[in-house]
Each structure stands twice: as C-alpha cells, then as structure tokens.
Scaffold this motif. Structure first.
Motif, PDB file in Angstrom:
ATOM      1  N   SER A  85      35.093  10.248  35.305  1.00  0.00           N
ATOM      2  CA  SER A  85      34.597   9.532  34.127  1.00  0.00           C
ATOM      3  C   SER A  85      35.321   9.933  32.850  1.00  0.00           C
ATOM      4  CB  SER A  85      33.092   9.810  33.946  1.00  0.00           C
ATOM      5  OG  SER A  85      32.878  11.163  33.586  1.00  0.00           O
ATOM      6  N   ASP A  86      36.358  10.779  32.973  1.00  0.00           N
ATOM      7  CA  ASP A  86      37.017  11.302  31.773  1.00  0.00           C
ATOM      8  C   ASP A  86      36.009  11.989  30.858  1.00  0.00           C
ATOM      9  OD1 ASP A  86      39.582  10.442  32.545  1.00  0.00           O
ATOM     10  OD2 ASP A  86      39.157   8.426  31.781  1.00  0.00           O
ATOM     11  N   GLN A  87      35.169  12.809  31.475  1.00  0.00           N
ATOM     12  CA  GLN A  87      34.183  13.646  30.786  1.00  0.00           C
ATOM     13  C   GLN A  87      33.090  12.835  30.079  1.00  0.00           C
ATOM     14  OE1 GLN A  87      36.007  16.874  28.548  1.00  0.00           O
ATOM     15  NE2 GLN A  87      37.821  16.766  29.853  1.00  0.00           N
ATOM     16  N   ARG A  88      32.696  11.721  30.681  1.00  0.00           N
ATOM     17  CA  ARG A  88      31.576  10.944  30.146  1.00  0.00           C
ATOM     18  C   ARG A  88      30.267  11.245  30.879  1.00  0.00           C
ATOM     19  NH1 ARG A  88      32.478   5.302  30.990  1.00  0.00           N
ATOM     20  NH2 ARG A  88      34.353   5.691  32.215  1.00  0.00           N
ATOM     21  N   PHE A  89      30.290  12.181  31.801  1.00  0.00           N
ATOM     22  CA  PHE A  89      29.099  12.501  32.586  1.00  0.00           C
ATOM     23  C   PHE A  89      28.185  13.448  31.826  1.00  0.00           C
ATOM     24  CE2 PHE A  89      26.994  15.160  35.920  1.00  0.00           C
ATOM     25  CZ  PHE A  89      26.213  14.163  36.473  1.00  0.00           C
ATOM     26  N   GLU A  90      26.870  13.243  31.966  1.00  0.00           N
ATOM     27  CA  GLU A  90      25.868  14.156  31.442  1.00  0.00           C
ATOM     28  C   GLU A  90      24.943  14.530  32.586  1.00  0.00           C
ATOM     29  OE1 GLU A  90      25.669  12.295  26.905  1.00  0.00           O
ATOM     30  OE2 GLU A  90      23.913  12.149  28.235  1.00  0.00           O
ATOM     31  N   LEU A  91      24.631  15.803  32.732  1.00  0.00           N
ATOM     32  CA  LEU A  91      23.762  16.242  33.819  1.00  0.00           C
ATOM     33  C   LEU A  91      22.313  16.214  33.357  1.00  0.00           C
ATOM     34  CD1 LEU A  91      23.339  17.292  36.659  1.00  0.00           C
ATOM     35  CD2 LEU A  91      23.666  19.619  35.781  1.00  0.00           C
ATOM     36  N   GLY A  92      21.600  15.180  33.770  1.00  0.00           N
ATOM     37  CA  GLY A  92      20.156  15.138  33.576  1.00  0.00           C
ATOM     38  C   GLY A  92      19.509  15.793  34.777  1.00  0.00           C
ATOM     39  N   ILE A  93      18.653  16.785  34.559  1.00  0.00           N
ATOM     40  CA  ILE A  93      18.108  17.561  35.671  1.00  0.00           C
ATOM     41  C   ILE A  93      16.682  17.988  35.369  1.00  0.00           C
ATOM     42  CG2 ILE A  93      19.024  19.763  34.785  1.00  0.00           C
ATOM     43  CD1 ILE A  93      19.634  20.470  37.770  1.00  0.00           C
ATOM     44  N   GLY A  94      15.888  18.080  36.435  1.00  0.00           N
ATOM     45  CA  GLY A  94      14.512  18.531  36.296  1.00  0.00           C
ATOM     46  C   GLY A  94      14.108  19.328  37.521  1.00  0.00           C
ATOM     47  N   SER A  95      12.905  19.863  37.501  1.00  0.00           N
ATOM     48  CA  SER A  95      12.433  20.688  38.615  1.00  0.00           C
ATOM     49  C   SER A  95      11.821  19.869  39.734  1.00  0.00           C
ATOM     50  CB  SER A  95      11.423  21.726  38.112  1.00  0.00           C
ATOM     51  OG  SER A  95      10.308  21.085  37.512  1.00  0.00           O
ATOM     52  N   GLY A  96      11.837  18.539  39.601  1.00  0.00           N
ATOM     53  CA  GLY A  96      11.340  17.678  40.672  1.00  0.00           C
ATOM     54  C   GLY A  96      10.028  16.999  40.321  1.00  0.00           C
ATOM     55  N   ARG A  97       9.966  15.693  40.541  1.00  0.00           N
ATOM     56  CA  ARG A  97       8.714  14.963  40.343  1.00  0.00           C
ATOM     57  C   ARG A  97       7.660  15.482  41.320  1.00  0.00           C
ATOM     58  NH1 ARG A  97      12.142  11.872  42.405  1.00  0.00           N
ATOM     59  NH2 ARG A  97      10.679  11.102  43.954  1.00  0.00           N
ATOM     60  N   PRO A  98       6.376  15.351  40.976  1.00  0.00           N
ATOM     61  CA  PRO A  98       5.336  15.802  41.901  1.00  0.00           C
ATOM     62  C   PRO A  98       5.419  15.155  43.278  1.00  0.00           C
ATOM     63  CG  PRO A  98       4.398  15.395  39.735  1.00  0.00           C
ATOM     64  CD  PRO A  98       5.822  14.896  39.685  1.00  0.00           C
ATOM     65  N   ASP A  99       5.889  13.896  43.331  1.00  0.00           N
ATOM     66  CA  ASP A  99       5.966  13.201  44.622  1.00  0.00           C
ATOM     67  C   ASP A  99       7.296  13.420  45.334  1.00  0.00           C
ATOM     68  OD1 ASP A  99       7.520  11.772  42.875  1.00  0.00           O
ATOM     69  OD2 ASP A  99       6.735   9.803  43.428  1.00  0.00           O
ATOM     70  N   ALA A 100       8.135  14.328  44.802  1.00  0.00           N
ATOM     71  CA  ALA A 100       9.436  14.571  45.432  1.00  0.00           C
ATOM     72  C   ALA A 100       9.366  15.586  46.560  1.00  0.00           C
ATOM     73  CB  ALA A 100      10.443  15.046  44.381  1.00  0.00           C
ATOM     74  N   ARG A 101       8.217  16.207  46.756  1.00  0.00           N
ATOM     75  CA  ARG A 101       8.104  17.219  47.804  1.00  0.00           C
ATOM     76  C   ARG A 101       8.437  16.632  49.181  1.00  0.00           C
ATOM     77  NH1 ARG A 101       3.505  21.800  48.271  1.00  0.00           N
ATOM     78  NH2 ARG A 101       4.347  22.877  50.099  1.00  0.00           N
ATOM     79  N   ALA A 102       7.920  15.435  49.459  1.00  0.00           N
ATOM     80  CA  ALA A 102       8.192  14.804  50.751  1.00  0.00           C
ATOM     81  C   ALA A 102       9.683  14.518  50.915  1.00  0.00           C
ATOM     82  CB  ALA A 102       7.391  13.514  50.885  1.00  0.00           C
ATOM     83  N   GLU A 103      10.367  14.223  49.816  1.00  0.00           N
ATOM     84  CA  GLU A 103      11.792  13.938  49.895  1.00  0.00           C
ATOM     85  C   GLU A 103      12.585  15.198  50.228  1.00  0.00           C
ATOM     86  OE1 GLU A 103      12.966  11.993  46.312  1.00  0.00           O
ATOM     87  OE2 GLU A 103      11.880  10.148  46.806  1.00  0.00           O
ATOM     88  N   THR A 104      12.196  16.329  49.649  1.00  0.00           N
ATOM     89  CA  THR A 104      12.897  17.573  49.984  1.00  0.00           C
ATOM     90  C   THR A 104      12.691  17.925  51.447  1.00  0.00           C
ATOM     91  OG1 THR A 104      11.027  18.983  49.330  1.00  0.00           O
ATOM     92  CG2 THR A 104      12.640  18.460  47.640  1.00  0.00           C
ATOM     93  N   GLU A 105      11.497  17.654  51.965  1.00  0.00           N
ATOM     94  CA  GLU A 105      11.228  17.938  53.376  1.00  0.00           C
ATOM     95  C   GLU A 105      12.079  17.049  54.282  1.00  0.00           C
ATOM     96  OE1 GLU A 105       7.031  17.421  53.604  1.00  0.00           O
ATOM     97  OE2 GLU A 105       6.579  19.380  52.704  1.00  0.00           O
ATOM     98  N   ARG A 106      12.254  15.788  53.901  1.00  0.00           N
ATOM     99  CA  ARG A 106      13.102  14.878  54.696  1.00  0.00           C
ATOM    100  C   ARG A 106      14.547  15.349  54.720  1.00  0.00           C
ATOM    101  NH1 ARG A 106      12.018   9.079  52.244  1.00  0.00           N
ATOM    102  NH2 ARG A 106      13.828   8.572  53.553  1.00  0.00           N
ATOM    103  N   LEU A 107      14.973  16.013  53.644  1.00  0.00           N
ATOM    104  CA  LEU A 107      16.341  16.520  53.571  1.00  0.00           C
ATOM    105  C   LEU A 107      16.479  17.931  54.127  1.00  0.00           C
ATOM    106  CD1 LEU A 107      17.275  15.259  49.998  1.00  0.00           C
ATOM    107  CD2 LEU A 107      18.101  14.342  52.169  1.00  0.00           C
ATOM    108  N   GLY A 108      15.373  18.493  54.588  1.00  0.00           N
ATOM    109  CA  GLY A 108      15.417  19.839  55.141  1.00  0.00           C
ATOM    110  C   GLY A 108      15.584  20.916  54.087  1.00  0.00           C
ATOM    111  N   MET A 109      15.176  20.617  52.841  1.00  0.00           N
ATOM    112  CA  MET A 109      15.290  21.578  51.746  1.00  0.00           C
ATOM    113  C   MET A 109      13.923  22.167  51.432  1.00  0.00           C
ATOM    114  SD  MET A 109      18.499  21.598  50.893  1.00  0.00           S
ATOM    115  CE  MET A 109      18.515  22.316  49.244  1.00  0.00           C
ATOM    116  N   PRO A 110      13.878  23.424  50.996  1.00  0.00           N
ATOM    117  CA  PRO A 110      12.588  24.020  50.613  1.00  0.00           C
ATOM    118  C   PRO A 110      12.100  23.467  49.277  1.00  0.00           C
ATOM    119  CG  PRO A 110      14.364  25.563  50.187  1.00  0.00           C
ATOM    120  CD  PRO A 110      14.991  24.390  50.885  1.00  0.00           C
TER     121      PRO A 110
END
Length: 267
Positions: A85-110
């Motif tokens: 992107s020629d340095q146009r990227f911004e890292l938006g990050i969070g600790s995870g939505r409350p409903d993301a727990r099932a998604e981490t389990e599907r990916l085999g992540m703690p």
C-alpha cells in the motif's frame, strides 16, 4: 485537525470490491475499513486488493481481533500491507468482540481471560512496532481497563461503545484515556444511524430502531440534516478530540450530504 471519515465496506466480489474502493476514495473518505470475522473475507488480502486500485485512501481492519492470530502472523501480514500500500496501512486492533470466542475455537486458537487477551494485544503491537516502517496503531477499547491499556501506547483510540451509548458515555471514555496519558491521543467513533436509517444488523438482527435509540440518548444516531450533523461532529472534535467518524457502508448514501459539506474547500 479537521474531521476525517472512514467507511466500512464488505467485499461481495473482486470487481465490486475494486469499484467500491475507488468510489470511496473519490468521495473523499480517508480510510477503507473491513471487519475481522470468520463471516467476512480476511482483511489482509482484501485490503491489499483495495490498495492495488487506489492511490491515497488509507486501509485499516476494523478491528483485527488479537486472539485470532499469533503475533508473528500479524507482524508478517502487516509488513506485507505496508509494502503493497506504500505505507497506507493502519493497524486497527482489539482484544476481541465478546462473540469472537467461538471463532478462535474454530481456528484452534486459545481465547484466554480478558487479562490474557489484553496482554496478547500489547505483545502484538510491540512486535509490529519492531519493524520499520510500523503503521499507525488504532486500538478499539470500551471498558476502563482496555481504555487504560490503549492510553499507554495507541496512536488513536476507537471508542468501541455500544449503539445505545450516550454522549456522556463517550465523554467518560475519553476522560479515562486522558487521565492515563500525557500524550495528545485522538479518538474515533462509529456512526450508528442517521435520520431514521440504521444498518441491517442493528435493525433486523437486534430489532433496534433509530427512534428508540434516539430516545435512549444514543450519541451514534445523528440527525438527518447535514448542517446539524456537521455541527455535532465539529463540537465533539473540539471538546473530546473525536476527529474521525466511521460510516457503515449501508449508511453511505444517507451520509453523503454531510460528507460533501466537509469536502468543500474553505476560502
């Protein structure tokens, strides 16, 4: 600093995504944002595709869920986006939505405890910043502990308030951040509704209405009159440092007259 605007778009096809990215840039949006869920395309390749068909608009996941990836994976993908992107990227990050727990389990992540997820977010940001050039870091935060963490190192803080959050709620979130840093941290808020229009997931899935949210004092539901909306946004920019508004793609047409007011050149 003047108000800037980001737009959340979800790809439906490659051709449609390219058109949407170019259109957002032409309309004057500063940033294209893409959710990070298992029900939407992975943000890294999608944002790379958007980078290839645009020249100035910035690109940001909204927001990357730290528990979904090992920090080393995020470092590698971030470096690739910065390059493409020629340095146009911004890292938006969070600790995870409350409903993301099932998604981490599907990916085999703690999933981990709230404290462990905060620590993983911090570790990920530190690892990303070890690589030059590091992108700006936008941290999504809601509760006092996450806001305090964000105050320590975020370049910008996304006030991840719920749809019914009032202006007093936003003010309190800003206060927590400012009380925990000497830096001039700026803030981002997301549009919930404009006039009588709400995004599908709020109106159909959650059964909310613009009138009901307005009666509850929702700060995210704005008047349909562009002049009034512009006044509110400028007031919040001056008082709270909220200088970016994220617009859901479904509300882009309703928001267009307000966006146009901010795009007019000043004398």
């Amino acid at each position: 600093m003047s108000m800037t605007f980001g737009i959340v778009i979800t790809p439906r096809s490659g051709a449609e995504w390219a058109r949407a990215a170019r259109g957002a840039e032409q309309q004057g949006y500063r940033t294209i944002l893409l959710p990070d869920t298992l029900n939407t395309p992975s943000p890294f390749p999608a944002l790379a595709a958007a980078a290839a068909v645009t020249t100035t608009i910035r690109l940001r996941p909204n927001v990357l869920a730290a528990p979904l990836r090992d920090p080393a994976v995020t470092v590698r993908e971030t470096a690739a986006l910065q390059l493409l992107s020629d340095q146009r990227f911004e890292l938006g990050i969070g600790s995870g939505r409350p409903d993301a727990r099932a998604e981490t389990e599907r990916l085999g992540m703690p999933w981990g405890s709230a404290a462990q997820r905060r620590e993983q977010l911090i570790a990920t940001v530190r690892a990303v910043r070890e690589h030059d050039p590091a992108p700006p870091i936008v941290v999504a935060a809601n509760g006092p502990r996450m806001l305090t963490v964000a105050a320590d190192f975020a370049d910008r803080v996304l006030l991840a308030a719920g749809p019914e959050a009032s202006e007093a709620d936003l003010a309190e979130m800003v206060r927590v951040v400012r009380d925990n840093t000497d830096r001039d941290v700026r803030f981002i808020h997301q549009l919930v509704g404009i006039g009588d229009e709400l995004p599908f997931w709020l109106s159909k899935r959650l059964g909310l209405t613009a009138a009901g949210l307005r009666a509850a004092g929702s700060a995210g539901v704005l008047d349909g009159d562009p002049a009034t909306v512009a006044e509110v946004l400028e007031y919040r920019r001056e008082k709270y440092g909220i200088d970016e508004l994220i617009v859901p793609g479904e509300l882009a047409d309703a928001f267009a007259p307000t966006l146009a007011r901010f795009m007019k050149p000043t004398a």
